[in-house]
Design an enzyme around this catalytic site. Structure first.
Site, PDB file in Angstrom:
ATOM      1  N   LEU A  85       0.996  -1.242   0.067  1.00 29.53           N
ATOM      2  CA  LEU A  85      -0.077  -0.154   0.027  1.00 29.53           C
ATOM      3  C   LEU A  85       0.752   1.039  -0.157  1.00 29.53           C
ATOM      4  CD1 LEU A  85      -3.185   0.214  -0.139  1.00 29.53           C
ATOM      5  CD2 LEU A  85      -2.997   0.041   2.533  1.00 29.53           C
ATOM      6  N   GLY A  86       1.787   1.273   0.919  1.00 26.20           N
ATOM      7  CA  GLY A  86       2.661   2.395   1.131  1.00 26.20           C
ATOM      8  C   GLY A  86       3.646   2.656  -0.322  1.00 26.20           C
ATOM      9  N   GLU A  91       9.185  -4.841  -6.308  1.00 25.47           N
ATOM     10  CA  GLU A  91       8.537  -5.785  -5.256  1.00 25.47           C
ATOM     11  C   GLU A  91       8.624  -7.271  -5.280  1.00 25.47           C
ATOM     12  OE1 GLU A  91       5.953  -5.771  -2.653  1.00 25.47           O
ATOM     13  OE2 GLU A  91       6.244  -7.926  -2.643  1.00 25.47           O
ATOM     14  N   GLN A 113      -7.501  -4.006   0.864  1.00 28.02           N
ATOM     15  CA  GLN A 113      -6.177  -3.870   0.332  1.00 28.02           C
ATOM     16  C   GLN A 113      -5.973  -4.601  -1.020  1.00 28.02           C
ATOM     17  OE1 GLN A 113      -3.599  -3.946   3.642  1.00 28.02           O
ATOM     18  NE2 GLN A 113      -1.721  -3.989   2.302  1.00 28.02           N
ATOM     19  N   TYR A 137     -15.163  -7.491  17.043  1.00 28.79           N
ATOM     20  CA  TYR A 137     -14.078  -8.010  17.943  1.00 28.79           C
ATOM     21  C   TYR A 137     -14.782  -9.001  19.073  1.00 28.79           C
ATOM     22  CZ  TYR A 137     -11.507  -3.952  16.594  1.00 28.79           C
ATOM     23  OH  TYR A 137     -10.806  -3.000  15.881  1.00 28.79           O
ATOM     24  N   GLY A 168      -8.391   0.132  14.953  1.00 32.74           N
ATOM     25  CA  GLY A 168      -8.522   1.633  14.666  1.00 32.74           C
ATOM     26  C   GLY A 168      -8.392   1.660  13.171  1.00 32.74           C
TER      27      GLY A 168
END
Ligand SMILES: Cc1cc2nc3c(=O)[nH]c(=O)nc-3n(C[C@H](O)[C@H](O)[C@H](O)COP(=O)(O)OP(=O)(O)OC[C@H]3O[C@@H](n4cnc5c(N)ncnc54)[C@H](O)[C@@H]3O)c2cc1C
Length: 512
Positions: free
Chosen positions: A14-15, A34, A114, A217, A310
């Site tokens: 992703l980065g 990659e 992703q 959760y 988060g």
């Protein structure tokens, strides 16, 4: 023969893919490598917060990302429960409508995984001119004062090539070999908990609300686990903790044992899930001691790893990439001095600290009540982290007095330097590509001043009712916004010498 490139990006997650996209769109010659054969096959970081979508909007990919995840428009539910049909301990988010961010942005958040976002990033990075090579591993890296010499190895042929780059973006993930090679240490616990990741297909009926993003959760008497639906119909991720301290290993979780756990988690004793992928990972909370070493910049998980509670790890990887990309482009174009590159760490490391600490507080609240959170900075309101974050660096001329806060209220953005320029209907499409001067009602003195500067600076007059108060300007005032949509400086009132003042400001913030 040595291949030349302006920026080499190591890692195309992703980065790395975000960095390749943003750099290529800014006109930088970029090569990303990659070691895997393709983009992520695991949905991992599901969810693009509003800031990420703002960056994607400016990159021209937000609509594609939204279209790839119809769940986004339906909302988000986050529940802490004993099992899917069991006792609800907390309902953290009801349906997402409680997130009113309309004062800060007009753009929607996304919910794509992703696995669907990375191919979009890849296609647009290549379209913008980035070269991306899969099955290609960076095996060596030698930085010097003028550049970086890197060795790449093709994983099929074993062929080695040497690349000479002006700069390297290390987006090589949480175990970053580059970070280790540069001797950059990390602070924070390595293995807070250990998780299995199980992707499976099954018809769960009404156990999960299809259509919205339904995250659980689970605090089941026999295990703790995360559980979430995905963009693929009838596909779910089940992520139970395992306990090496009790002698457990990932391989102890046989197919039959996982099926039994999924049945217990879903309260469907007859369920026959088809397991399509399993893996394991450590939940860590690690921050690199430095984000810059000479000509190398750590981005995403290489710079910090945060617990997933988060949903901020992947989003901050995109944010890191956006920050370093416009700065490298400005330096490579000769518009900025090297000091601008130091502001990458000055701006992104405090954000990383806030993200990691708040995610740890979330982890205690949602999953692990015994987690020791003493010694952490306080938990910030998550919306404020995402949209009300603040940069303090030489690339921003802060106003005095500084209230010392790390964030501001997203319901009342102030337009102060260091904060995001509020994304109003009248401003969002003007920002995100170059330096922009937004003038309240009148630009007669600002426009000629902007034209004299020698760096591209777009000048716009905004005269709707919302703009001036939201940006903290009076009639004739102006706000200078960076290419990443952050306010660098503002003049609330008209001033006598706008050309001189703009020159002074840009010289300072660009370290010229
Ligand atoms: C289960 C799970 C759930 C998550 N949920 C969320 C979420 O809801 N929201 C969120 O924002 N984040 C989430 N995250 C975090 C998110 O996935 C990561 O923060 C994100 O992937 C970081 O991106 P990155 O590009 O820095 O690293 P990565 O995606 O790990 O990419 C690094 C890449 O570098 C490659 N690489 C490594 N070394 C080399 C080398 N020497 N040469 C070439 N290539 C190399 C690797 O193969 C890899 O593809 C989650 C993570 C997990 C594990």
């Amino acid at each position: 023969m040595t291949e030349r490139v302006q920026v080499l990006v190591a890692g195309a997650g992703l980065g790395g893919l975000s960095a390749a996209l943003f750099l290529a769109q800014a006109g930088v010659d970029v090569l990303a490598v990659e070691r895997h054969a393709g983009t992520s096959i695991h949905p991992r970081a599901a969810g693009q917060n509003w800031r990420t979508m703002e960056l994607f909007h400016w990159a021209g990919i937000d609509r594609e990302v939204l279209a790839a995840s119809p769940r986004a428009s339906q909302g988000l539910r986050i529940t802490v429960a004993t099992s899917l049909a069991g006792r609800v301990l907390h309902r953290l988010v009801q349906d997402g409508s409680e997130f009113d961010v309309s004062a800060s942005t007009t753009l929607p958040a996304g919910m794509a995984g992703q696995d669907v976002v990375e191919p979009i990033l890849l296609a647009h990075a290549e379209k913008a001119g980035a070269r991306v090579r899969f099955r290609t591993e960076l095996t060596d890296l030698v930085p010097d004062d003028d550049g970086v010499t890197a060795t790449l190895r093709h994983r099929d042929s074993g062929e080695e090539t040497v690349v000479r780059a002006d700069y390297v973006v290390a987006a090589d993930g949480g175990r970053s070999g580059i970070r280790q090679r540069l001797g950059i240490g990390t602070t924070g616990p390595d293995a807070l908990s250990h998780c299995l990741g199980v992707v499976f297909d099954a018809d769960l009926g009404d156990r999960v609300q299809a259509g919205l993003s339904d995250l659980f959760y689970l605090r089941h008497p026999d295990f703790t686990a995360g559980f979430v639906n995905t963009d693929v119909p009838d596909r779910y991720v089940f992520a139970p903790d395992y306990h090496p301290e009790r002698g457990e290993r990932p391989e102890d979780f046989t197919h039959d044992r996982l099926v039994a756990m999924i049945r217990a988690a879903t309260d469907l004793p007859e369920l026959a899930p088809r397991i399509v992928w399993t893996g394991s990972w450590e939940v860590a909370a690690r921050l690199a001691d430095r984000f810059r070493a000479g000509r190398v910049f750590l981005v995403g998980d290489a710079a910090k790893v945060t617990p997933p509670t988060g949903g901020m790890g992947g989003n901050t990887a995109v944010g890191d990439a956006a920050d370093i990309a416009w700065k490298l482009a400005a330096v490579l174009r000769g518009e900025a001095g090297d000091g601008l590159l130091d502001t990458y760490e000055a701006e992104r490391k405090p954000i990383a600290r806030m993200v990691v600490d708040t995610s740890l507080h979330n982890m205690k609240q949602r999953m692990h009540p015994d987690l020791d959170v003493s010694g952490l900075t306080r938990a910030e309101d998550q919306l404020a982290i995402l949209l009300g974050f603040r940069y303090r660096s030489t690339a921003v001329l802060s106003e005095e007095p500084d209230d010392g806060e790390r964030v501001e209220d997203v319901h009342a953005p102030t337009g102060r330097p260091g904060f995001r320029a509020p994304g109003l209907a009248s401003t969002v499409d003007l920002l995100g590509h170059s330096w922009v001067l937004l003038c309240a009602g009148d630009d007669t003195r600002w426009r000629p001043a902007a034209a004299e500067l020698g760096i591209p600076l777009d000048c716009h007059v905004i005269d709707d009712d919302v703009f001036a108060p939201r940006y903290g300007l009076s009639a004739g005032g102006a706000s200078l916004v960076r290419p990443d949509g952050i306010v660098a400086w503002r003049s609330p009132e008209p001033i006598a010498d706008p050309a001189g003042e703009l020159r002074r400001v840009l010289t300072a913030v660009l370290s010229r």
